[in-house]
Design an enzyme around this catalytic site. Structure first.
Site, PDB file in Angstrom:
ATOM      1  N   LYS A 233       0.674  -9.723   2.760  1.00  0.00           N
ATOM      2  CA  LYS A 233      -0.386  -8.213   1.962  1.00  0.00           C
ATOM      3  C   LYS A 233       0.193  -8.594   0.774  1.00  0.00           C
ATOM      4  CE  LYS A 233      -3.517  -5.896   1.838  1.00  0.00           C
ATOM      5  NZ  LYS A 233      -4.188  -4.504   1.964  1.00  0.00           N
TER       6      LYS A 233
ATOM      7  N   LYS B  45      -0.217   1.752  -6.476  1.00  0.00           N
ATOM      8  CA  LYS B  45       1.191   1.878  -5.178  1.00  0.00           C
ATOM      9  C   LYS B  45       1.601   0.282  -4.412  1.00  0.00           C
ATOM     10  CE  LYS B  45      -0.382   2.391  -1.141  1.00  0.00           C
ATOM     11  NZ  LYS B  45      -0.065   1.669   0.341  1.00  0.00           N
TER      12      LYS B  45
END
Length: 289
Positions: free
Chosen positions: A173, A241
């Site tokens: 990811k 983030k």
């Protein structure tokens, strides 16, 4: 055998996934810190659990899609957390995007203490993919466990790919987020260039379709930016983030990533100007005067 599903994290991405599970006839339990936020899903047929522990006791598979690593740790290991209702052969499928290193640690702890298996299964495809059931799932964990949950995940994703052992899904990811963030900025830059040249910008996605410059993001994001439609489907804060985790992993592995660093600085500029909760497509505003 039909598996009962518990779901935690029914937000922008999670809510449409829950709706798809319900539409497929899945027995779904939900928990949220603010039950009012999932009232419509309960009215649609989901059952409400009083705590993550109770939800886990009632489910064969628990799917989570929460905001960050700390939120995931809290949901699993705090008082009345999932771990208190966990047991073998239950399976946790975490579709959040969180730290790969912490995922490995938490998965090992959960299994050692309870026997429950943790699959890290972050997704790509955005809110559109969640609504349409066309998400791409990159899964880390035991192959047998992943195969066991494939029928349930088939209602949510076009593909579920095992990419390795625990933590591997989250690592992949990070690759996805690096490509996505760079593509968002490049689409914004090229659209601004096209408009300044005076070409028919609306025709560009079709003109490039199937060529080397084409991509799923180009087809989705170009029209959105062209229409100045900055409806929030994913925020700059969330992307930042994720890029912070990418930067930490890159430093740890001594992987040079100068382009990623530039992308992160440009996104940080928008956030510092007070636009952290804006949609990622608003990166176009870095270029448009």
């Amino acid at each position: 055998m039909t598996l009962a599903c518990g779901y935690i994290g029914a937000g922008l991405m999670g809510a449409p996934m829950v709706r798809r599970l319900l539409a497929a006839g899945t027995d779904v339990r939900l928990w949220a810190r603010t039950p009012e936020k999932i009232r419509d899903l309960v009215e649609a047929g989901a059952k409400l659990a009083a705590s993550p522990a109770e939800l886990c006791r009632q489910a064969d598979v628990v799917i989570t899609c929460v905001s960050d690593t700390q939120a995931m740790r809290s949901v699993v290991f705090d008082r009345d957390g999932l771990a208190e209702g966990a047991a073998s052969p239950k399976i946790l499928v975490d579709m959040s995007t969180i730290s790969p290193q912490r995922t490995i640690e938490m998965a090992s702890r959960l299994h050692a203490e309870t026997g429950m298996i943790w699959i890290d299964a972050p997704v790509s495809g955005g809110q559109v993919g969640a609504v349409n059931g066309t998400l791409a799932v990159m899964a880390g964990g035991p192959a047998e466990a992943i195969d066991k949950v494939r029928p349930m995940l088939a209602h949510l994703a076009r593909a579920v790919t095992r990419v390795g052992d625990s933590g591997a899904g989250q690592y992949v990811k990070m690759l996805n987020q690096t490509l996505v963030s760079t593509t968002y900025l490049m689409v914004a830059e090229v659209l601004n260039f096209a408009e300044r040249m005076g070409v028919d910008a609306a025709a560009v996605p079709e003109a490039l379709r199937g060529g080397h410059g084409d991509s799923n993001l180009l087809q989705q994001i170009w029209p959105k930016m062209l229409a100045r439609d900055f409806t929030v489907t994913g925020t700059l804060d969330t992307l930042m983030k994720d890029l912070g985790m990418v930067r930490g992993i890159a430093q740890e592995r001594a992987a040079p990533m100068p382009l990623n660093a530039l992308v992160a600085e440009m996104i940080r500029k928008r956030i510092q100007d007070g636009h952290g909760q804006d949609d990622v497509s608003s990166l176009f505003k870095l270029y448009a005067s």
